[in-house]
Design an enzyme around this catalytic site. Structure first.
Site, PDB file in Angstrom:
ATOM      1  N   ASN A 101       0.869  -1.186   0.000  1.00 28.87           N
ATOM      2  CA  ASN A 101       0.000   0.000   0.000  1.00 28.87           C
ATOM      3  C   ASN A 101       0.902   1.231   0.000  1.00 28.87           C
ATOM      4  OD1 ASN A 101      -1.794   2.047   0.476  1.00 28.87           O
ATOM      5  ND2 ASN A 101      -2.289   1.442   2.585  1.00 28.87           N
ATOM      6  N   LYS A 137       0.091   4.238  -0.356  1.00 26.10           N
ATOM      7  CA  LYS A 137      -0.590   5.434   0.172  1.00 26.10           C
ATOM      8  C   LYS A 137      -0.352   6.618  -0.773  1.00 26.10           C
ATOM      9  CE  LYS A 137       0.128   3.505   4.707  1.00 26.10           C
ATOM     10  NZ  LYS A 137      -0.021   3.686   6.125  1.00 26.10           N
ATOM     11  N   HIS A 155      -9.550   1.071   4.730  1.00 27.15           N
ATOM     12  CA  HIS A 155      -8.291   1.290   5.446  1.00 27.15           C
ATOM     13  C   HIS A 155      -8.534   2.250   6.611  1.00 27.15           C
ATOM     14  CE1 HIS A 155      -4.193   2.574   6.305  1.00 27.15           C
ATOM     15  NE2 HIS A 155      -3.802   1.473   5.693  1.00 27.15           N
ATOM     16  N   GLU A 165      -6.962   4.696   7.702  1.00 24.35           N
ATOM     17  CA  GLU A 165      -6.776   6.125   7.410  1.00 24.35           C
ATOM     18  C   GLU A 165      -8.022   6.698   6.734  1.00 24.35           C
ATOM     19  OE1 GLU A 165      -3.086   5.612   5.339  1.00 24.35           O
ATOM     20  OE2 GLU A 165      -2.120   5.115   7.241  1.00 24.35           O
ATOM     21  N   GLU A 179      -5.484  -5.104  10.488  1.00 25.91           N
ATOM     22  CA  GLU A 179      -4.487  -4.058  10.699  1.00 25.91           C
ATOM     23  C   GLU A 179      -4.802  -3.314  11.999  1.00 25.91           C
ATOM     24  OE1 GLU A 179      -2.548  -2.840   6.786  1.00 25.91           O
ATOM     25  OE2 GLU A 179      -4.294  -1.586   7.011  1.00 25.91           O
ATOM     26  N   GLY A 228       2.153   2.243  10.700  1.00 23.78           N
ATOM     27  CA  GLY A 228       3.101   3.343  10.543  1.00 23.78           C
ATOM     28  C   GLY A 228       3.770   3.774  11.841  1.00 23.78           C
ATOM     29  N   SER A 242       3.234  -2.216  10.371  1.00 26.81           N
ATOM     30  CA  SER A 242       4.685  -2.215  10.561  1.00 26.81           C
ATOM     31  C   SER A 242       5.331  -3.567  10.271  1.00 26.81           C
ATOM     32  CB  SER A 242       5.041  -1.728  11.972  1.00 26.81           C
ATOM     33  OG  SER A 242       4.574  -0.409  12.166  1.00 26.81           O
TER      34      SER A 242
HETATM   35  C1  PEP Z   1      -0.899   0.124   5.999  1.00 23.05           C
HETATM   36  O1  PEP Z   1      -1.062   1.320   5.910  1.00 23.05           O
HETATM   37  O2  PEP Z   1      -1.718  -0.644   5.459  1.00 23.05           O
HETATM   38  C2  PEP Z   1       0.242  -0.370   6.777  1.00 23.05           C
HETATM   39  C3  PEP Z   1       0.226  -1.605   7.173  1.00 23.05           C
HETATM   40  O3  PEP Z   1       1.252   0.531   7.014  1.00 23.05           O
HETATM   41  P1  PEP Z   1       2.672   0.223   7.719  1.00 23.05           P
HETATM   42  O4  PEP Z   1       3.200  -1.044   7.129  1.00 23.05           O
HETATM   43  O5  PEP Z   1       3.510   1.409   7.392  1.00 23.05           O
HETATM   44  O6  PEP Z   1       2.392   0.085   9.185  1.00 23.05           O
END
Ligand code: PEP
Length: 254
Positions: free
Chosen positions: A10, A12, A96, A98, A168, A174, A214
């Site tokens: 992803n 973003k 997601h 966000e 997630e 992040g 992460s």
């Molecule tokens: C994401 O935004 O789907 C995600 C898992 O981000 P990160 O790997 O940076 O935590």
């Protein structure tokens, strides 16, 4: 039931279209020909056209980061499923955290998008997960159960092969904090048990549930070794070819 691992990046709101071509070139050469793991990249809308040319004749699949629930019409700034299909997009990330946090998306609005995606042969990657406050008040499993039930209401069992979920935990996205292998497995198993209640055991056993939050080459092997973890949705680490393909390699070895 054997489920093929899926590693999805992803991106973003990162990378211009020309950056995307460069990064896809690097990922392509590192990923090589081995196809035991599915690999998908989800760049911003503006890169999809160039990206779809760059992934041609490679094993990389293309995903988008959102789609509108309507098929066309007066929705300024929005993108339809048909527009994505024309660019050979296979997957679409929906719900997601966000988008839930900054754009007011709910299980109900995401449900409409999931149904539109399915009607248009796009495979939804439906994201769910608890906030830190919900985890600390021991509501994780209840929150995730509700997200699965509401987000997948009226999902046609005949299209179950196209459904992917991504667990997630919001506090892990992040932040550099990752769920432990055991924490991830506990929630993934709970998600699969709700899917069993909704769609039956055989269908639930075939649905891929990715972990996201992460994930990086250093922690991927442990997470991917869990029984109900079928891949990863990768944010930060998908922006460099080495880190992203490091996770693909961890999946190949799992
Ligand atoms: C994401 O935004 O789907 C995600 C898992 O981000 P990160 O790997 O940076 O935590």
């Amino acid at each position: 039931m054997s489920r093929k691992y899926l590693i999805a990046g992803n991106w973003k709101m990162n990378k211009t279209a020309s950056d995307a071509v460069d990064l896809i070139g690097e990922i392509n050469s590192l990923v090589g020909d081995e196809t035991s793991v599915q690999v998908c990249i989800c760049p911003p809308f503006t890169s999809l056209s160039k990206a779809s040319e760059s992934v041609e004749r490679s094993q990389l699949l293309l995903g988008a980061q959102d789609v509108n629930a309507a098929s066309s019409g007066a929705y300024t700034g929005e993108i339809s499923a048909e527009m994505l299909r024309e660019l050979y997009v296979s997957f679409v990330i929906l719900g997601h955290s966000e988008r839930r946090q900054y754009y007011g998306e709910t299980n109900q609005t995401v449900n409409k998008k999931i149904l539109t995606a399915i009607e248009n042969n796009l495979k939804p990657i439906y994201c769910i997960g608890e906030t830190l406050e919900e985890r600390e008040s021991e509501r994780t499993l209840e929150v995730v159960r509700t997200q699965v039930r509401e987000g997948l209401e009226n999902f046609p069992t005949s299209s179950i092969d196209s459904l992917v979920l991504a667990y997630e935990p919001v506090w892990a996205i992040g932040t550099g904090k990752t769920a432990t292998d055991e924490m991830a497995q506990e929630v993934h198993a709970e998600i699969r048990s709700v899917l069993t209640e909704m769609f039956g055991e055989t269908a639930a056993a075939s649905i891929r549930i990715l972990y996201g939050g992460s994930m990086k080459p250093e922690n991927a092997a442990g997470l991917l070794a869990q029984e109900d973890v079928d891949g990863g949705l990768i944010g930060g680490a998908s922006l460099t070819a080495r880190a992203f393909v490091g996770i693909v390699e961890a999946a190949r070895g799992a």
